[in-house]
Design a protein around this motif. Sequence first.
Motif, PDB file in Angstrom:
ATOM      1  N   ASP A  98       9.281 -14.621  -5.653  1.00  0.00           N
ATOM      2  CA  ASP A  98       9.851 -13.959  -6.980  1.00  0.00           C
ATOM      3  C   ASP A  98      10.536 -12.878  -6.696  1.00  0.00           C
ATOM      4  OD1 ASP A  98       8.891 -16.205  -8.327  1.00  0.00           O
ATOM      5  OD2 ASP A  98       6.904 -15.361  -8.931  1.00  0.00           O
ATOM      6  N   LEU A  99       9.983 -11.789  -5.901  1.00  0.00           N
ATOM      7  CA  LEU A  99      10.652 -10.436  -5.816  1.00  0.00           C
ATOM      8  C   LEU A  99      11.916 -10.896  -5.064  1.00  0.00           C
ATOM      9  CD1 LEU A  99      10.614  -7.357  -5.867  1.00  0.00           C
ATOM     10  CD2 LEU A  99       9.186  -7.543  -3.704  1.00  0.00           C
ATOM     11  N   ALA A 100      12.058 -11.573  -4.164  1.00  0.00           N
ATOM     12  CA  ALA A 100      13.261 -11.720  -3.476  1.00  0.00           C
ATOM     13  C   ALA A 100      14.300 -12.269  -4.506  1.00  0.00           C
ATOM     14  CB  ALA A 100      13.285 -12.713  -2.278  1.00  0.00           C
ATOM     15  N   LEU A 101      13.954 -13.419  -5.379  1.00  0.00           N
ATOM     16  CA  LEU A 101      14.780 -13.951  -6.551  1.00  0.00           C
ATOM     17  C   LEU A 101      15.199 -12.798  -7.336  1.00  0.00           C
ATOM     18  CD1 LEU A 101      12.645 -17.144  -6.734  1.00  0.00           C
ATOM     19  CD2 LEU A 101      15.327 -16.949  -6.052  1.00  0.00           C
ATOM     20  N   SER A 102      14.576 -11.726  -7.510  1.00  0.00           N
ATOM     21  CA  SER A 102      15.032 -10.741  -8.556  1.00  0.00           C
ATOM     22  C   SER A 102      16.155  -9.866  -8.010  1.00  0.00           C
ATOM     23  CB  SER A 102      13.901  -9.798  -8.684  1.00  0.00           C
ATOM     24  OG  SER A 102      13.573  -8.924  -7.679  1.00  0.00           O
ATOM     25  N   ARG A 103      16.837 -10.245  -6.690  1.00  0.00           N
ATOM     26  CA  ARG A 103      17.868  -9.446  -6.058  1.00  0.00           C
ATOM     27  C   ARG A 103      19.070 -10.675  -6.230  1.00  0.00           C
ATOM     28  NH1 ARG A 103      14.266  -6.493  -6.815  1.00  0.00           N
ATOM     29  NH2 ARG A 103      13.849  -4.515  -5.455  1.00  0.00           N
TER      30      ARG A 103
END
Length: 200
Positions: A98-103
């Motif tokens: 999810d953190l990666a997808l926020s980029r």
Amino acid sequence: LGFGADKLTAEKGFVPPTVTFKDGEIETHQIAGLTVEVLPSPTDVLDSVAYYIPAKKLLVPNALNGAIDDGANNSMFNIYTLRGDIYRDPMRLVAAADLALSRDIEVMVDIHGPARVGKENVRAAIEWFRDIMQLIYDQTYRGIGMGKDAQEIAEWIYLPEHLRAGNETYGQVESAARQVYNARIGWMGWDPYDINPLPK
């Protein structure tokens, strides 16, 4: 780790890092003139990080790689290794995804798989990875709530075919479910015989 001349002269091959990262925090550093975000990304190891370079829309993670639409190079992440390892909590992996997808990512070069190029391919790969981890966790907890033991959950667990078919080249759904069960409930099932079984 190679055997070069430095090994014969007793010089150390290890160079200690001069910049380290704070656990669980997003950091920004300038490296070779580029802004690099260091994202906490615990996957198969707790201290793993992913590097995101905004100017290049490039993500370099460790083990967030999943499927793409053409079905090539798909491999489910191994929550439980048959050789044994620390517990790889699927929810920790979901958070990293999810953190990666926020980029804003257009290129992903994962150290555990092929590069993904194109915003949609990258997103599909990370979402596929995340969805499998989330489903294994949720289905295992659902089975626990239904009173199933680890083996019953392994036999009962369901993942949609588009997520599972042909993708268990590294991890296996049944083994992962047993590991999640064990982390939540422990090694004993619902049968008191499990406490002190007869010796083999």
